[in-house]
Design an enzyme around this catalytic site. Structure first.
Site, mmCIF file in Angstrom:
data_model
loop_
_atom_site.group_PDB
_atom_site.id
_atom_site.type_symbol
_atom_site.label_atom_id
_atom_site.label_comp_id
_atom_site.label_asym_id
_atom_site.label_seq_id
_atom_site.Cartn_x
_atom_site.Cartn_y
_atom_site.Cartn_z
ATOM 1 N N LEU A 123 51.695 36.480 37.539
ATOM 2 C CA LEU A 123 51.905 36.536 35.964
ATOM 3 C C LEU A 123 52.481 37.653 35.530
ATOM 4 O O LEU A 123 53.216 37.620 34.822
ATOM 5 C CB LEU A 123 50.300 36.296 35.531
ATOM 6 N N THR A 124 52.071 38.995 35.954
ATOM 7 C CA THR A 124 52.559 40.082 35.157
ATOM 8 C C THR A 124 53.909 40.322 35.627
ATOM 9 O O THR A 124 54.274 40.113 36.661
ATOM 10 C CB THR A 124 51.583 41.420 35.813
ATOM 11 N N GLU A 125 54.516 40.968 34.623
ATOM 12 C CA GLU A 125 55.979 41.391 34.865
ATOM 13 C C GLU A 125 56.384 42.862 34.406
ATOM 14 O O GLU A 125 55.456 43.304 33.837
ATOM 15 C CB GLU A 125 56.890 40.497 34.076
ATOM 16 N N PHE A 154 53.346 43.963 40.575
ATOM 17 C CA PHE A 154 51.927 44.225 40.938
ATOM 18 C C PHE A 154 51.480 43.147 41.365
ATOM 19 O O PHE A 154 50.174 42.778 40.960
ATOM 20 C CB PHE A 154 51.186 44.704 39.517
ATOM 21 N N ASN A 237 39.269 34.391 33.676
ATOM 22 C CA ASN A 237 37.722 34.502 33.078
ATOM 23 C C ASN A 237 37.128 34.678 34.502
ATOM 24 O O ASN A 237 36.233 35.673 34.641
ATOM 25 C CB ASN A 237 37.421 33.219 32.537
ATOM 26 N N HIS A 336 28.038 64.572 46.802
ATOM 27 C CA HIS A 336 28.438 64.759 48.402
ATOM 28 C C HIS A 336 28.942 66.207 48.403
ATOM 29 O O HIS A 336 29.464 66.785 49.500
ATOM 30 C CB HIS A 336 29.435 63.868 48.706
ATOM 31 N N GLY A 337 29.264 66.877 47.167
ATOM 32 C CA GLY A 337 29.973 68.185 47.127
ATOM 33 C C GLY A 337 31.193 68.130 47.737
ATOM 34 O O GLY A 337 32.117 66.951 47.909
ATOM 35 N N GLU A 361 43.086 42.475 35.862
ATOM 36 C CA GLU A 361 42.652 41.294 35.159
ATOM 37 C C GLU A 361 42.370 41.283 33.955
ATOM 38 O O GLU A 361 41.495 40.908 33.137
ATOM 39 C CB GLU A 361 41.158 41.025 36.139
ATOM 40 N N ARG A 373 37.229 40.339 19.010
ATOM 41 C CA ARG A 373 37.390 39.466 18.216
ATOM 42 C C ARG A 373 36.463 38.251 17.795
ATOM 43 O O ARG A 373 36.358 37.649 16.908
ATOM 44 C CB ARG A 373 38.776 38.524 18.988
#
Length: 379
Positions: A123-125, A154, A237, A336-337, A361, A373
């Site tokens: 989906l992402t561009e 991605f 979702n 844990h230091g 996501e 919304r």
């Protein structure tokens, strides 16, 4: 919802056993070598994890979203990066199962649910992240085919997977001009960018998917023209629930490592685990994870029931659980230091892997927009 019956516990235990036996022992090596363990991922398919909420008639497990989030939490205790990829694969399979016709379902899904074929979601561009409706990849009709041209950014698994669900523009600007396509990775005109150098998630590849007049049969379009954005958002979702679950599992693994470490480590003549101030830190970490788990299961049940408030609940769960998981892992590193900063203890990997969950996501800022919304709209 909160007390598992024998069947539900068996599902969860199967996922945890897979994580303990095949993911956790190898996670640090895969991360260091940037190795995507396709052979191990495919073994998840033999346990029904390639199509968790896909119909049984095409090889899926036919389970609920509530079952799925429990599975992904357990898988992530072994390796969040691999669990997250399996989540993405499941989203691809669900889209084809939910929006494909019978011919598409029976052609693509048996090999996806078995994980003989692996899937990616495109989906992402570049330059189009949160504003997904502004995507520019085009799909131009040419007889019985479409010609797809554009670049996707991605894309998890790209270059190593077999099937992509690609969102491309078939119409005018905006969400209504977007359609969804099933694109095999070996389609002429499809190529891949270099494996990105990332902060975390090194055990799965992330590449550009480059489409240059890639010819895709019209029979590979999912649903009607113009329905792609709705398909993408509905898929997200569930994707948001799954990535929230992956954050929970990673956070739980970090907490478990910390309790074990503090039980062994001594300072000023006493175990760290006996220090009251540090016990309070552990109590807060446990509480954060439990609160996130409760909200996540609530949202998963709403998605299963197709409730009116499912979208905002999924957004709430994604935002809350990914923030909680990262925060717990980050606190675990601190407890844990100096050893927490060393790769061999595995905590710094969890911090790196979980950080991206607050971005993908839908960023957590966008999750706030979604929830806001719903609040404003009800006022």
């Amino acid at each position: 919802m909160f007390i598992l019956d024998d069947h539900e516990r068996a599902i969860s235990d199967t996922a945890r056993s897979f994580a303990d036996e095949l993911l956790a022992p190898n996670a640090l090596e895969w991360d260091e070598q940037k190795h995507f363990p396709v052979d191990v991922v495919r073994k998840a398919g033999s346990l029904g994890m390639g199509g968790i909420y896909v119909g049984e008639d095409v090889g899926g497990s036919g389970l609920r979203r509530l079952d799925a989030v429990r599975i992904f939490e357990q898988l992530s205790t072994g390796c969040p990066a691999i669990a997250a990829y399996i989540s993405i694969h499941n989203m691809v399979a669900w889209m084809i199962d939910s929006y494909g016709n019978e011919e598409q379902r029976h052609h693509w899904l048996p090999r996806l649910t078995s994980m003989e074929w692996l899937g990616s979601y495109a989906l992402t561009e570049p330059g189009v992240g949160s504003d997904a409706a502004a995507l520019s990849t085009k799909a131009v009709r040419d007889g019985d085919d479409y010609l797809l041209t554009g670049v996707k950014q991605f894309i998890s698994g790209a270059g190593s997977t077999d099937v992509h669900v690609v969102m491309a523009r078939t119409g005018d600007a905006g969400a209504r001009g977007i359609s969804a396509f099933i694109v095999p990775a070996d389609t002429p005109g499809v190529s891949f960018g270099a494996n990105e150098k990332k902060m975390g998630w090194n055990a799965q590849p992330t590449r550009q998917v480059i489409l240059d007049n890639a010819r895709v049969p019209a029979a590979n379009r999912l649903g009607l023209e113009g329905n792609g954005f709705r398909i993408a958002m509905n898929g997200l979702n569930g994707g948001r629930l799954n990535i929230a679950a992956c954050s929970l599992g990673g956070g739980q693994a970090a907490l478990d490592k910390t309790v074990a470490y503090m039980g062994e480590r001594k300072a000023f003549g006493a175990r760290l685990l006996d220090n009251t101030a540090l016990q309070f830190e552990l109590a807060d970490m446990r509480t954060s994870l439990e609160a996130a788990r409760t909200l996540l299961w609530r949202a998963a049940a709403a998605l299963d029931a197709d409730a009116d408030d499912k979208v905002e609940l999924c957004a709430m769960a994604k935002r809350f659980a990914t923030d909680a998981g990262f925060d717990v892992a980050n606190k675990a590193l601190q407890l844990h230091g100096g050893y927490g900063y060393l790769a061999e203890y595995g905590v710094e990997k969890l911090v790196r892997d979980l950080r991206v969950h607050q971005i993908l996501e839908g960023t957590n800022e966008i999750m706030r927009v979604v929830v806001a919304r719903s609040v404003v709209g009800a006022a």
